[in-house]
Scaffold this motif. Structure first.
Motif, PDB file in Angstrom:
ATOM      1  N   ALA A 164      13.443  -4.483  -2.747  1.00 20.81           N
ATOM      2  CA  ALA A 164      12.423  -4.808  -1.829  1.00 20.81           C
ATOM      3  C   ALA A 164      11.590  -5.886  -2.367  1.00 20.81           C
ATOM      4  CB  ALA A 164      11.445  -3.527  -1.522  1.00 20.81           C
ATOM      5  N   THR A 165      10.726  -6.314  -1.526  1.00 22.10           N
ATOM      6  CA  THR A 165       9.851  -7.207  -1.680  1.00 22.10           C
ATOM      7  C   THR A 165       8.373  -7.021  -1.647  1.00 22.10           C
ATOM      8  OG1 THR A 165      11.322  -9.109  -0.782  1.00 22.10           O
ATOM      9  CG2 THR A 165       9.181  -9.647  -0.981  1.00 22.10           C
ATOM     10  N   LEU A 166       7.567  -7.182  -2.881  1.00 24.74           N
ATOM     11  CA  LEU A 166       6.178  -7.016  -2.866  1.00 24.74           C
ATOM     12  C   LEU A 166       5.525  -8.322  -2.494  1.00 24.74           C
ATOM     13  CD1 LEU A 166       4.253  -4.913  -3.755  1.00 24.74           C
ATOM     14  CD2 LEU A 166       4.192  -5.948  -5.925  1.00 24.74           C
ATOM     15  N   THR A 167       4.536  -7.980  -1.478  1.00 25.10           N
ATOM     16  CA  THR A 167       3.694  -9.103  -1.016  1.00 25.10           C
ATOM     17  C   THR A 167       2.241  -8.812  -1.489  1.00 25.10           C
ATOM     18  OG1 THR A 167       3.446  -8.106   1.147  1.00 25.10           O
ATOM     19  CG2 THR A 167       5.237  -9.767   0.747  1.00 25.10           C
ATOM     20  N   LEU A 168       1.386  -9.671  -1.103  1.00 29.77           N
ATOM     21  CA  LEU A 168       0.029  -9.417  -1.224  1.00 29.77           C
ATOM     22  C   LEU A 168      -0.629  -8.128  -0.643  1.00 29.77           C
ATOM     23  CD1 LEU A 168      -2.574 -10.383  -2.870  1.00 29.77           C
ATOM     24  CD2 LEU A 168      -3.252 -11.915  -0.984  1.00 29.77           C
ATOM     25  N   PRO A 169      -0.285  -7.827   0.666  1.00 30.91           N
ATOM     26  CA  PRO A 169      -0.739  -6.671   1.326  1.00 30.91           C
ATOM     27  C   PRO A 169       0.047  -5.187   0.679  1.00 30.91           C
ATOM     28  CG  PRO A 169      -0.063  -8.423   2.971  1.00 30.91           C
ATOM     29  CD  PRO A 169       0.140  -8.749   1.637  1.00 30.91           C
ATOM     30  N   GLY A 170       1.392  -5.834   0.227  1.00 31.85           N
ATOM     31  CA  GLY A 170       2.014  -4.741  -0.598  1.00 31.85           C
ATOM     32  C   GLY A 170       1.047  -4.256  -1.579  1.00 31.85           C
ATOM     33  N   ILE A 171       0.288  -5.248  -2.276  1.00 34.29           N
ATOM     34  CA  ILE A 171      -0.499  -4.941  -3.539  1.00 34.29           C
ATOM     35  C   ILE A 171      -1.707  -3.974  -3.108  1.00 34.29           C
ATOM     36  CG2 ILE A 171      -1.938  -5.866  -5.060  1.00 34.29           C
ATOM     37  CD1 ILE A 171      -0.238  -8.120  -5.936  1.00 34.29           C
ATOM     38  N   ALA A 172      -2.023  -4.285  -1.966  1.00 31.60           N
ATOM     39  CA  ALA A 172      -3.329  -3.231  -1.353  1.00 31.60           C
ATOM     40  C   ALA A 172      -2.642  -2.140  -0.901  1.00 31.60           C
ATOM     41  CB  ALA A 172      -3.515  -4.312  -0.303  1.00 31.60           C
ATOM     42  N   GLY A 173      -1.508  -2.016  -0.593  1.00 32.62           N
ATOM     43  CA  GLY A 173      -0.825  -0.769  -0.380  1.00 32.62           C
ATOM     44  C   GLY A 173      -0.692   0.324  -1.720  1.00 32.62           C
ATOM     45  N   PHE A 174      -0.251  -0.555  -2.569  1.00 30.08           N
ATOM     46  CA  PHE A 174      -0.138   0.020  -4.142  1.00 30.08           C
ATOM     47  C   PHE A 174      -1.357   0.596  -4.616  1.00 30.08           C
ATOM     48  CE2 PHE A 174       1.311   0.531  -8.404  1.00 30.08           C
ATOM     49  CZ  PHE A 174       2.517   0.558  -8.298  1.00 30.08           C
ATOM     50  N   VAL A 175      -2.277  -0.375  -4.445  1.00 28.02           N
ATOM     51  CA  VAL A 175      -3.866   0.123  -4.721  1.00 28.02           C
ATOM     52  C   VAL A 175      -4.210   1.134  -4.114  1.00 28.02           C
ATOM     53  CG1 VAL A 175      -6.135  -0.491  -5.366  1.00 28.02           C
ATOM     54  CG2 VAL A 175      -4.318  -2.222  -6.040  1.00 28.02           C
ATOM     55  N   LEU A 176      -4.199   1.554  -3.061  1.00 25.96           N
ATOM     56  CA  LEU A 176      -4.513   2.594  -2.126  1.00 25.96           C
ATOM     57  C   LEU A 176      -3.727   3.667  -2.333  1.00 25.96           C
ATOM     58  CD1 LEU A 176      -5.959   3.423   0.520  1.00 25.96           C
ATOM     59  CD2 LEU A 176      -4.147   2.852   1.762  1.00 25.96           C
ATOM     60  N   THR A 177      -2.545   3.329  -2.710  1.00 21.80           N
ATOM     61  CA  THR A 177      -1.388   4.678  -3.201  1.00 21.80           C
ATOM     62  C   THR A 177      -2.244   5.419  -4.274  1.00 21.80           C
ATOM     63  OG1 THR A 177       0.160   3.713  -2.031  1.00 21.80           O
ATOM     64  CG2 THR A 177       0.427   5.615  -3.677  1.00 21.80           C
ATOM     65  N   ILE A 178      -2.527   4.458  -5.399  1.00 21.92           N
ATOM     66  CA  ILE A 178      -3.133   5.177  -6.518  1.00 21.92           C
ATOM     67  C   ILE A 178      -4.225   5.904  -6.338  1.00 21.92           C
ATOM     68  CG2 ILE A 178      -4.419   4.509  -8.696  1.00 21.92           C
ATOM     69  CD1 ILE A 178      -2.860   2.077  -8.707  1.00 21.92           C
ATOM     70  N   GLY A 179      -5.050   5.593  -5.602  1.00 21.57           N
ATOM     71  CA  GLY A 179      -6.172   6.442  -4.930  1.00 21.57           C
ATOM     72  C   GLY A 179      -5.806   7.688  -4.425  1.00 21.57           C
ATOM     73  N   ALA A 180      -5.167   7.643  -3.476  1.00 23.64           N
ATOM     74  CA  ALA A 180      -4.654   8.387  -2.564  1.00 23.64           C
ATOM     75  C   ALA A 180      -3.779   9.545  -2.910  1.00 23.64           C
ATOM     76  CB  ALA A 180      -4.030   8.189  -1.433  1.00 23.64           C
ATOM     77  N   ALA A 181      -2.921   9.138  -4.440  1.00 23.92           N
ATOM     78  CA  ALA A 181      -2.038   9.806  -4.965  1.00 23.92           C
ATOM     79  C   ALA A 181      -2.598  11.302  -5.583  1.00 23.92           C
ATOM     80  CB  ALA A 181      -1.410   9.159  -6.208  1.00 23.92           C
TER      81      ALA A 181
END
Length: 537
Positions: free
Chosen positions: A422-439
């Protein structure tokens, strides 16, 4: 809920171990990554906005498409007039003209005029998706048939050609060894191509810009060079210029318009070297039908010349010294290894149905992506530290379990993205950071439910077991709705929206696994080992 058989414990441990192993290569420097064995070289690819690369906007030449339509319909008309039972079923026609974007020809026997029109109606099919025919067929001057492309037919032809062009461009770009290019249609006649990591777009432009329409046509031996220089050629022939660097000083050849074999019948094309000169060439191989046609035509024209034509330019025009059997041929010209390899890729992927021109070109430098990654990492560190601190302060031991599960969650997300290339884009980083909080949301629900059960006077084992079982329903229901929302973003979105949706979906799935299953394993093992009478949570 707190009973974990040995096989289940081993299974969870293996999943977590694989998550760490598959995630590690993505965090290694490029030089270290290149030294890994090929089986271990899987990592998360960075998108155009992070790794830099090339952005091209291509526009279709609709005039070229209309010309191709006319040429194809000309072949169809000739085949239709020949019939199916040989000469007894043939319909004699006069010289066929394609002037003015129309196909016009005379039917020699007026009694067969209606039959000729019926055959054309059959060949051009019924009404298209718009409810209208692609070609209008008229009879003028008693015996002349004129075929005119309709507006609806041209619109549908452009749409079909653009879909095919997008697929062919995708094959060509992926053949370069690039990863996760973005190739999407824009409007009716444009295609956007984004290739991460490719800083020199010239190779990409040369590869995509080549239509790769290969044709083998006979040289008209009856043409007078002086007449041809003045633009006068025999009926059924045309002047075709030589490609740059070819022709040994001869500017053009007079070729028969009829194509004896085309690139559509190619089975394979590879870059090679000429056995005599050692110069780079392209070796091609035809399919069974193409091989039979090539052998038949060359056998019938021994001593004559035929031309290899690529995108309307003659590459070479050798003599046919003997029948060419076996279905193989060699394309030579002023090739380098790179240009011969690009041509082979273009021929293998198929000819573009329409000529594409670059109308916009941008090069994204990796420095911009590095800045985005740095800021994204900073945001991720701040979010992670804040969450870790809060969980420990509020929930103590169970907060530590949640924090350990959070780290496993991060590794699993990276590992899954790497495994699926898969490819990580800038919005993907945003989703990654959001996942950390939601995890940790699931752990908050579980721990709060355990608190409630303890306040009701439940024993420790019973409170923890009820906390996990009762909270799990709400956790799964909440995350199912999130997955549905992410799936809709992926299905209807494009580019950055899809990148965000992919990371978010993976993060939701892994966070439920780590927050519910992994932390429950930690808690169960601790409770069975220590048998505490009370807990602070």
């Amino acid at each position: 809920m707190l009973d974990f058989p040995r096989w289940k414990t081993i299974g969870i441990s293996i999943i977590l171990l694989f998550g760490i192993v598959f995630a590690i290569p993505s965090f290694l420097p490029e030089k270290t990554f290149d030294k890994l064995p090929s089986i271990a070289q899987i990592k998360v690819n960075l998108g155009l906005d992070l790794a830099g690369g090339s952005h091209l906007l291509l526009e279709a030449d609709t005039a070229d498409l209309q010309k191709t339509q006319l040429a194809n319909m000309e072949k169809t008309v000739r085949a239709a007039m020949r019939g199916e039972r040989g000469s007894d079923d043939d319909i004699g026609i006069g010289e066929l003209s394609t002037a003015g974007g129309k196909i016009s020809f005379l039917v020699r026997d007026q009694a067969k005029l209606d039959e000729a029109r019926d055959r054309l109606f059959k060949e051009t099919g019924g009404a298209g998706m718009t409810g209208q025919r692609d070609w209008r067929i008229d009879i003028v001057d008693v015996t002349r048939i004129v075929m005119t492309p309709t507006a609806a037919g041209q619109k549908q032809a452009i749409a079909n050609a653009m879909d095919t062009a997008r697929d062919i461009i995708d094959k060509r770009v992926n053949a370069l060894g690039t990863r996760e290019p973005t190739i999407i249609r824009q409007g009716d006649d444009r295609v956007v191509v984004q290739v991460p990591g490719l800083q020199d777009p010239q190779q990409l432009k040369d590869l995509i810009g080549k239509t790769a329409r290969l044709e083998f046509r006979m040289v008209d031996a009856n043409a007078d060079p002086a007449e041809a220089a003045a633009g006068r050629v025999p009926v059924g022939s045309e002047i075709v210029p030589y490609a740059e660097g070819a022709g040994a000083g001869v500017p053009f050849e007079v070729l028969r318009r009829q194509v004896m074999i085309s690139g559509e019948q190619l089975l394979d094309a590879k870059q090679g070297y000429d056995q005599q000169s050692g110069q780079p060439v392209v070796n091609i191989r035809f399919d069974s039908a193409g091989s039979a046609t090539f052998a038949k035509v060359t056998a019938q024209n021994v001593g004559k010349r035929f031309a290899m034509v690529l995108d309307g330019r003659v590459l070479s025009a050798p003599n046919i010294n003997e029948p060419i059997l076996g279905g193989s041929a060699q394309i030579s010209g002023s090739f380098t290894v790179a240009t011969a390899n690009n041509l082979a890729i273009s021929l293998r992927s198929g000819a573009l149905p329409v000529k594409m021109t670059v109308v916009e070109e941008r090069t994204v430098t990796p420095e911009l992506g590095a800045d985005s990654i740095r800021k994204g990492v900073i945001a991720g560190i701040i979010a992670t530290v804040s969450v870790l601190t809060l969980m420990v302060l509020v929930y103590g031991r169970f907060g530590v379990y949640a924090n350990v599960a959070l780290f496993f969650n991060i590794f699993l997300i990276v590992a899954i993205m790497a495994f699926f290339n898969a490819t990580l884009t800038l919005p993907g980083i945003a989703g990654f950071v959001l996942t950390i909080g939601a995890a940790v949301d699931a752990n908050v629900l579980i721990n709060e439910r355990i608190r409630e059960e303890l306040k009701r006077g439940r024993r420790v084992f019973q409170a923890v077991e009820l906390g996990y079982s009762e909270a799990s329903r709400a956790i799964f229901d909440a995350n199912v709705t999130n997955v549905i929302a992410a799936s809709l973003m992926f299905w209807f979105g494009s580019g950055p929206i899809k990148g965000f949706a992919v990371v978010l979906t993976i993060g939701i799935v892994t966070s439920v696994f780590t927050a519910v299953t992994v932390t429950r394993l930690f808690a169960a093992r601790w409770l069975h080992k220590t048998r505490p009478a009370s807990i602070n949570i």
